[in-house]
Design a protein around this motif. Structure first.
Motif, short mmCIF file in Angstrom:
data_model
loop_
_atom_site.label_atom_id
_atom_site.label_comp_id
_atom_site.label_asym_id
_atom_site.label_seq_id
_atom_site.Cartn_x
_atom_site.Cartn_y
_atom_site.Cartn_z
N TYR A 55 -14.18 17.40 3.50
CA TYR A 55 -12.77 17.18 3.17
C TYR A 55 -12.22 18.37 2.39
CZ TYR A 55 -8.37 15.25 1.86
OH TYR A 55 -7.03 15.07 1.71
N ARG A 56 -12.95 18.85 1.39
CA ARG A 56 -12.49 19.99 0.59
C ARG A 56 -12.29 21.22 1.45
NH1 ARG A 56 -16.23 17.89 -2.90
NH2 ARG A 56 -17.71 19.54 -2.43
N ARG A 57 -13.18 21.44 2.41
CA ARG A 57 -13.04 22.60 3.31
C ARG A 57 -11.76 22.50 4.13
NH1 ARG A 57 -16.15 27.07 3.18
NH2 ARG A 57 -15.90 27.19 5.40
N VAL A 58 -11.50 21.34 4.70
CA VAL A 58 -10.28 21.13 5.49
C VAL A 58 -9.06 21.28 4.59
CG1 VAL A 58 -8.94 19.45 6.81
CG2 VAL A 58 -11.39 19.69 7.23
N ALA A 59 -9.09 20.64 3.41
CA ALA A 59 -7.93 20.66 2.51
C ALA A 59 -7.60 22.07 2.04
CB ALA A 59 -8.19 19.75 1.31
N ARG A 60 -8.60 22.85 1.72
CA ARG A 60 -8.35 24.21 1.22
C ARG A 60 -7.80 25.13 2.29
NH1 ARG A 60 -13.82 24.37 -2.19
NH2 ARG A 60 -13.05 23.21 -3.97
N ASN A 61 -8.07 24.83 3.52
CA ASN A 61 -7.64 25.70 4.62
C ASN A 61 -6.54 25.07 5.48
OD1 ASN A 61 -9.57 28.00 4.34
ND2 ASN A 61 -11.00 26.30 4.43
N ARG A 62 -5.93 24.00 5.01
CA ARG A 62 -5.00 23.25 5.84
C ARG A 62 -3.77 24.05 6.26
NH1 ARG A 62 -4.40 21.89 0.67
NH2 ARG A 62 -2.34 21.46 -0.21
N TYR A 63 -3.23 24.88 5.38
CA TYR A 63 -2.04 25.66 5.75
C TYR A 63 -2.41 26.76 6.74
CZ TYR A 63 0.22 23.45 1.72
OH TYR A 63 0.74 22.56 0.82
N THR A 64 -3.56 27.37 6.56
CA THR A 64 -4.00 28.44 7.46
C THR A 64 -4.29 27.91 8.85
OG1 THR A 64 -4.95 29.62 5.58
CG2 THR A 64 -5.70 30.27 7.78
N VAL A 65 -5.01 26.80 8.92
CA VAL A 65 -5.43 26.25 10.21
C VAL A 65 -4.32 25.46 10.90
CG1 VAL A 65 -7.06 24.68 11.33
CG2 VAL A 65 -7.86 26.17 9.49
N PHE A 66 -3.63 24.62 10.15
CA PHE A 66 -2.65 23.71 10.76
C PHE A 66 -1.20 24.13 10.55
CE2 PHE A 66 -6.45 21.26 9.69
CZ PHE A 66 -6.80 20.81 10.95
N GLY A 67 -0.96 25.00 9.58
CA GLY A 67 0.40 25.46 9.31
C GLY A 67 1.14 24.54 8.36
N PRO A 111 0.82 -1.21 0.00
CA PRO A 111 0.00 0.00 0.00
C PRO A 111 0.85 1.26 0.00
CG PRO A 111 -0.81 -1.57 1.62
CD PRO A 111 0.52 -2.08 1.13
N LEU A 112 0.29 2.31 -0.58
CA LEU A 112 1.00 3.58 -0.72
C LEU A 112 0.07 4.73 -0.39
CD1 LEU A 112 3.53 5.14 -1.70
CD2 LEU A 112 2.58 4.98 -4.02
N ALA A 113 0.51 5.61 0.51
CA ALA A 113 -0.22 6.84 0.82
C ALA A 113 0.50 7.99 0.13
CB ALA A 113 -0.26 7.07 2.32
N VAL A 114 -0.22 8.73 -0.70
CA VAL A 114 0.34 9.88 -1.42
C VAL A 114 -0.20 11.12 -0.74
CG1 VAL A 114 0.60 11.00 -3.66
CG2 VAL A 114 0.34 8.51 -3.54
N MET A 115 0.72 11.89 -0.11
CA MET A 115 0.31 13.00 0.75
C MET A 115 1.16 14.23 0.52
SD MET A 115 0.21 10.67 4.19
CE MET A 115 -0.87 11.69 5.17
N ASP A 116 0.62 15.39 0.88
CA ASP A 116 1.32 16.67 0.80
C ASP A 116 2.42 16.70 1.86
OD1 ASP A 116 2.16 19.30 0.74
OD2 ASP A 116 0.15 20.16 0.92
N ALA A 117 3.65 16.77 1.43
CA ALA A 117 4.79 16.75 2.37
C ALA A 117 5.01 18.09 3.05
CB ALA A 117 6.07 16.36 1.63
N GLU A 118 4.29 19.13 2.63
CA GLU A 118 4.50 20.46 3.21
C GLU A 118 3.39 20.88 4.17
OE1 GLU A 118 4.89 22.89 -0.25
OE2 GLU A 118 6.82 22.02 -0.78
N CYS A 119 2.44 20.02 4.40
CA CYS A 119 1.28 20.32 5.24
C CYS A 119 1.47 19.70 6.63
CB CYS A 119 0.03 19.76 4.57
SG CYS A 119 -1.43 19.66 5.60
N ALA A 120 1.29 20.50 7.67
CA ALA A 120 1.46 19.98 9.04
C ALA A 120 0.43 18.89 9.35
CB ALA A 120 1.36 21.12 10.05
N LEU A 121 -0.79 19.02 8.88
CA LEU A 121 -1.81 18.00 9.11
C LEU A 121 -1.43 16.69 8.40
CD1 LEU A 121 -4.54 17.16 10.28
CD2 LEU A 121 -5.62 18.10 8.22
N CYS A 122 -0.95 16.80 7.17
CA CYS A 122 -0.51 15.61 6.44
C CYS A 122 0.73 15.00 7.09
CB CYS A 122 -0.21 15.96 4.99
SG CYS A 122 -1.67 16.52 4.08
N SER A 123 1.60 15.84 7.60
CA SER A 123 2.79 15.35 8.30
C SER A 123 2.38 14.53 9.52
CB SER A 123 3.69 16.51 8.71
OG SER A 123 4.83 16.05 9.36
N TRP A 124 1.40 15.04 10.26
CA TRP A 124 0.87 14.29 11.41
C TRP A 124 0.25 12.98 10.93
CZ3 TRP A 124 -4.18 12.89 12.57
CH2 TRP A 124 -4.36 12.34 13.84
#
Length: 137
Positions: A107-119, A9-22
């Motif tokens: 999901y779209r709401r969280v994703a669009r605001n992920r840098y603002t909310v989570f850094g 299995p493979l998870a493809v995630m944004d490496a620059e998002c704090a939420l994705c990092s978590w």
């Protein structure tokens, strides 16, 4: 599409998002099999996989969980990963109570605001060698 070993299995995630990092670190902790790999959307493979599944690599508002020949996106990816991991990941199954259009909207709401909310944060910078071995670059 760049060649890669698609046996696990493979998870493809944004490496620059704090939420994705978590999220990537949670995959590392919860995946008792140790087989799930993580691929940054910013890598050539990650960008190619997003394009292959009809997503825009330049604006990664999604993440993929690819396993057994199927690609799951957004909260469906979270649900599928949680199902596979079991144990402490079981709360992800609660997302199933929401109808898909509502899940997708949320999901779209969280994703669009992920840098603002989570850094911003980089899971590629996590010093744990076992974690680093999971990352496909």
């Amino acid at each position: 599409m760049p060649r890669f070993d698609d046996i696990a299995p493979l998870a493809v995630m944004d490496a620059e998002c704090a939420l994705c990092s978590w999220g990537a670190q949670m995959i590392h902790r919860l995946d008792r099999s140790g087989t799930v790999r993580i691929c940054p959307v910013q890598s050539p493979l990650g960008a190619a996989l997003l394009r292959h599944y009809g997503m825009e690599p330049g604006n990664p508002e999604s993440w993929l969980f690819i396993a057994d020949g199927f690609a799951h996106a957004d909260f469906d990816a979270v649900i599928e990963a949680g199902r596979r991991f079991g144990g402490m990941a079981w709360p992800t199954q609660a997302l199933r109570i929401f109808p898909r259009p509502l899940r997708d909207w949320l999901y779209r709401r969280v994703a669009r605001n992920r840098y603002t909310v989570f850094g911003r944060g980089s899971y590629c910078a996590v010093p744990d060698p076992a974690f680093q071995r999971r990352i496909l670059r």
